[in-house]
Every structure is written in C-alpha cells, then in structure tokens.
Write a protein that holds these residues in place. Structure first.
Motif, PDB file in Angstrom:
ATOM      1  N   SER A 144       0.792  -1.213   0.043  1.00 38.51           N
ATOM      2  CA  SER A 144      -0.143  -0.026  -0.081  1.00 38.51           C
ATOM      3  C   SER A 144       0.757   1.134  -0.061  1.00 38.51           C
ATOM      4  CB  SER A 144      -0.806   0.031   1.212  1.00 38.51           C
ATOM      5  OG  SER A 144      -1.789  -1.043   1.230  1.00 38.51           O
ATOM      6  N   TRP A 145       0.356   2.140  -0.691  1.00 31.23           N
ATOM      7  CA  TRP A 145       1.026   3.369  -0.559  1.00 31.23           C
ATOM      8  C   TRP A 145       0.214   4.613  -0.183  1.00 31.23           C
ATOM      9  CZ3 TRP A 145       1.910  -0.259  -4.295  1.00 31.23           C
ATOM     10  CH2 TRP A 145       3.224  -0.475  -4.663  1.00 31.23           C
ATOM     11  N   ILE A 146       0.810   5.273   0.667  1.00 25.58           N
ATOM     12  CA  ILE A 146       0.208   6.536   1.345  1.00 25.58           C
ATOM     13  C   ILE A 146       0.678   7.805   0.740  1.00 25.58           C
ATOM     14  CG2 ILE A 146      -0.750   7.704   3.546  1.00 25.58           C
ATOM     15  CD1 ILE A 146      -0.706   4.967   4.663  1.00 25.58           C
ATOM     16  N   GLU A 147       0.161   8.587   0.274  1.00 22.99           N
ATOM     17  CA  GLU A 147       0.610   9.686  -0.285  1.00 22.99           C
ATOM     18  C   GLU A 147      -0.066  11.097   0.495  1.00 22.99           C
ATOM     19  OE1 GLU A 147       0.505  12.400  -4.564  1.00 22.99           O
ATOM     20  OE2 GLU A 147       1.230  10.237  -4.531  1.00 22.99           O
ATOM     21  N   PHE A 148       0.934  11.871   1.143  1.00 25.23           N
ATOM     22  CA  PHE A 148       0.427  12.981   1.827  1.00 25.23           C
ATOM     23  C   PHE A 148       0.817  14.306   0.800  1.00 25.23           C
ATOM     24  CE2 PHE A 148       2.148  10.043   4.949  1.00 25.23           C
ATOM     25  CZ  PHE A 148       1.181  10.054   5.752  1.00 25.23           C
ATOM     26  N   GLN A 149      -0.583  14.888   0.944  1.00 22.24           N
ATOM     27  CA  GLN A 149      -0.472  16.219   0.090  1.00 22.24           C
ATOM     28  C   GLN A 149       0.172  17.376   1.001  1.00 22.24           C
ATOM     29  OE1 GLN A 149      -4.753  16.873  -0.332  1.00 22.24           O
ATOM     30  NE2 GLN A 149      -4.394  16.067  -2.348  1.00 22.24           N
ATOM     31  N   ARG A 150       0.063  17.256   2.271  1.00 19.72           N
ATOM     32  CA  ARG A 150       0.737  18.433   3.078  1.00 19.72           C
ATOM     33  C   ARG A 150       1.072  17.854   4.488  1.00 19.72           C
ATOM     34  NH1 ARG A 150      -4.232  22.542   1.800  1.00 19.72           N
ATOM     35  NH2 ARG A 150      -3.426  23.030  -0.581  1.00 19.72           N
ATOM     36  N   ILE A 151       2.092  18.306   4.980  1.00 13.19           N
ATOM     37  CA  ILE A 151       2.829  17.716   6.337  1.00 13.19           C
ATOM     38  C   ILE A 151       2.964  18.902   6.935  1.00 13.19           C
ATOM     39  CG2 ILE A 151       4.512  16.534   7.376  1.00 13.19           C
ATOM     40  CD1 ILE A 151       4.934  14.826   5.153  1.00 13.19           C
ATOM     41  N   PHE A 152       2.566  19.167   8.327  1.00 15.43           N
ATOM     42  CA  PHE A 152       2.564  20.154   9.122  1.00 15.43           C
ATOM     43  C   PHE A 152       3.309  19.479  10.382  1.00 15.43           C
ATOM     44  CE2 PHE A 152      -1.163  21.061   6.876  1.00 15.43           C
ATOM     45  CZ  PHE A 152      -1.131  22.256   6.180  1.00 15.43           C
ATOM     46  N   ILE A 153       4.549  20.184  10.719  1.00 12.30           N
ATOM     47  CA  ILE A 153       5.388  19.971  11.718  1.00 12.30           C
ATOM     48  C   ILE A 153       5.467  20.993  12.979  1.00 12.30           C
ATOM     49  CG2 ILE A 153       7.909  19.151  12.565  1.00 12.30           C
ATOM     50  CD1 ILE A 153       8.104  17.836   9.684  1.00 12.30           C
ATOM     51  N   GLY A 154       5.061  20.768  14.040  1.00 13.94           N
ATOM     52  CA  GLY A 154       5.025  21.784  14.816  1.00 13.94           C
ATOM     53  C   GLY A 154       3.608  22.148  15.546  1.00 13.94           C
ATOM     54  N   ALA A 155       2.711  21.642  14.867  1.00 12.76           N
ATOM     55  CA  ALA A 155       1.304  21.685  15.228  1.00 12.76           C
ATOM     56  C   ALA A 155       0.141  20.525  14.925  1.00 12.76           C
ATOM     57  CB  ALA A 155       0.709  23.078  14.728  1.00 12.76           C
TER      58      ALA A 155
END
Length: 333
Positions: free
Chosen positions: A10-21
């Motif tokens: 399975s592949w999971i593709e993230f459109q956006r990643i927010f680090i710190g919140a």
C-alpha cells in the motif's frame, strides 16, 4: 498476505505535512503569516545591513559576539496583503567536533493577508510572488522552505508550554513547479532590486504585478504554464503561447471579434523595433503569417498548410519569438 510469499503493498501519499502543530479540522489550518525562502532569491536581493560587534577582554575567559539584523523591507498590496522581505539568521555554535562557528543571513518573503488566512490562500499569494521572481530573475526561483506563523491557540491547544503565543510550523507540500524554461547563457535581471529599493518603486511594481495578474489571469496561466514545463513538446509550448497572445490582445484592446492573424500583427507592431533586432522572424507580415499557419495547423489540421508550417528548429525559434513578445507585453503593463 493473500498467498505464501506474495505481499500486498500500500502507498500513502501525503498532500501536506505540518510539523510543530496539530490541526483537528482542515478549516483550522490558518496562519497569521507565512515565511517562504526561494532559491537564487538572495542573489537578487543583494542588500547587506547586518551589524556585528565583538567583545573581548584580556582578563576574561569569555568572548561575546552580537549581531543586529537589518530592518525588513515592507510592501503593502491594495490594503489586503503585506509582502515583506525579512532577514533571518542561521548560525552554528562551535562543538568539540566542529571548532568553528558562523552566522549566516537568509532572506525570505513574509506574506500576510488581512482578509483570508487559509493555507490555500497563502499558496495563491505565494504563486503570484514566485511568478514575479521567475519573470525578472534569470535563474530558476524554486521554493526551498515554507514556515507558517500561527497563534498557539489556533494551531495546537495541547502544546505543553501554554505561555507560547506563537508557533512556527514547518510546512511540507509537493510543489507543482520543479524547473522552468530559462536562458542558457548568463543574463541580467529584467529589474534590479537595488534600483527599485533606492527609488522607492518596489511597492509600485509589486502592486501593479498583483493587479495585472488578476486582469490578465488567462494570459498568466498560459504563459507560466508553458514556462514551468520545459519538457513539454514544442508544439504544445507554441500553442500555449499563441493562445496567450490572443488572450492578451482580447483583454488589452477589448476587441472580441478579430482574426488571429490581425491580433498577432497588431501586437507585433508595438514592439517592431525590438523584434527587428532579436526575433528570428523579424518581419511583421512574415511573423504573423507563420504564427497563424502553425496555430491553425496544430489546432485544426489542414493538408493545405502542411508545407507552410515551420518545423523543428524554426518552430522552436518561432516559439522563442512568441515568448519574448509576451514578455514585452507584460513588461509594458
């Protein structure tokens, strides 16, 4: 496992990643402002106003080094947005492994919206700025980093330090722009930052760029759609720029009913002196005819036009002429 030794992947593709919140809902992703760093931006914004001081006494074991950052350059766009050029400092403190320290300036664009503060709105604003930079700077201008600034209460109510009023959130997303069509030889920027800054014209130029980005939106979409896709077949590049030229004439001259040949001819006439020097097809009639024949051939196909249409090298040169003509149109606006 469906069968022995056969795995299902399975592949999971993230459109956006927010680090710190942590955002519970997509509508909660709002920022007071964002900071964006671009490649080759520092080369264009070549101002230095950082001051440093070095304190040392013979009878003391410690040495103190302090630096004062330069003031941001602030630009206001139509009372809706603030586009500021700010300088952040990157540094390294000496360690047992690295016996050397440094402080480095890193210039970035700070975008602040007074009306809509969603991340999608900031991406739209950032796209307008990136288009401007790529239009005037001869080197590729690509996004290096994005950082969102938000109130702690908006972004993460569970932060362990409730005294924090603002959070700096690193943002990762897949930009659709990875490279673009740029000149192979060294060339100068169309506009020099120092001249704009010294003459107080930076705000006027940026305000005008936002204005024409909206007024000539079809032209911008077609022009930069071609510029950001250098691997596109030459035929598609040509058709995109030819359509952009027609859209420009329709909007600028408010003339809806006119043959494409006459539109190309009229736009060419405005810049005939430049075209006579830099265009491969540097005759008004010949340029308009070649553009019209190629456009009609690739769009509608006609056996009668087969022998009239430029091919391969000449098609690439005609496409370059179209690109330069559109650049002149946007510069005049």
């Amino acid at each position: 496992l469906s069968y022995p030794y056969i795995f299902r992947k399975s592949w999971i593709e993230f459109q956006r990643i927010f680090i710190g919140a942590h955002f519970l809902l997509s509508e909660d992703i709002r920022f007071d402002c964002i900071w964006v760093t671009f490649s080759n931006f520092d080369k264009w914004v070549s101002f230095h106003d950082m001051h440093g001081k070095f304190f040392s006494k013979e009878d003391e074991k410690s040495i103190t080094i302090t630096y004062e950052k330069c003031s941001p350059i602030k630009v206001q766009i139509d009372n809706k947005y603030h586009v500021n050029i700010v300088v952040n400092l990157e540094g390294h403190i000496p360690t047992p492994q690295l016996w050397e320290g440094y402080i480095k300036e890193k210039r970035c664009i700070e975008l602040q919206s007074r009306i809509e503060k969603s991340f999608d709105e900031y991406l739209k604003l950032n796209g307008i700025i990136q288009n401007l930079l790529n239009f005037i700077i001869p080197n590729e201008v690509l996004i290096e980093s994005i950082e969102g600034i938000a109130e702690a209460s908006k972004s993460d109510l569970h932060t362990p330090n409730h005294s924090i009023k603002q959070q700096h959130i690193r943002i990762f997303y897949k930009s659709p722009i990875s490279n673009m069509i740029k000149p192979n030889t060294k060339s100068q920027p169309l506009l020099f930052f120092e001249e704009l800054k010294d003459s107080n014209q930076l705000e006027n130029y940026m305000d005008k760029w936002f204005e024409i980005s909206e007024r000539f939106k079809p032209v911008f979409d077609l022009y930069f759609g071609v510029m950001y896709n250098p691997k596109m077949y030459t035929e598609f590049q040509f058709l995109g720029l030819a359509q952009a030229l027609e859209s420009y004439h329709r909007i600028a001259k408010a003339q809806k009913r006119k043959w494409f040949f006459k539109r190309a001819k009229e736009v060419y006439e405005y810049y005939s002196e430049v075209a006579a020097v830099y265009f491969k097809f540097n005759d008004k009639e010949r340029f308009a005819t070649k553009v019209k024949d190629a456009r009609n051939y690739f769009s509608h196909w006609s056996e009668n036009l087969g022998n009239k249409v430029v091919q391969e090298k000449d098609l690439r040169l005609l496409t370059k002429d179209l690109q330069l003509l559109l650049q002149l149109c946007l510069l005049i606006e």
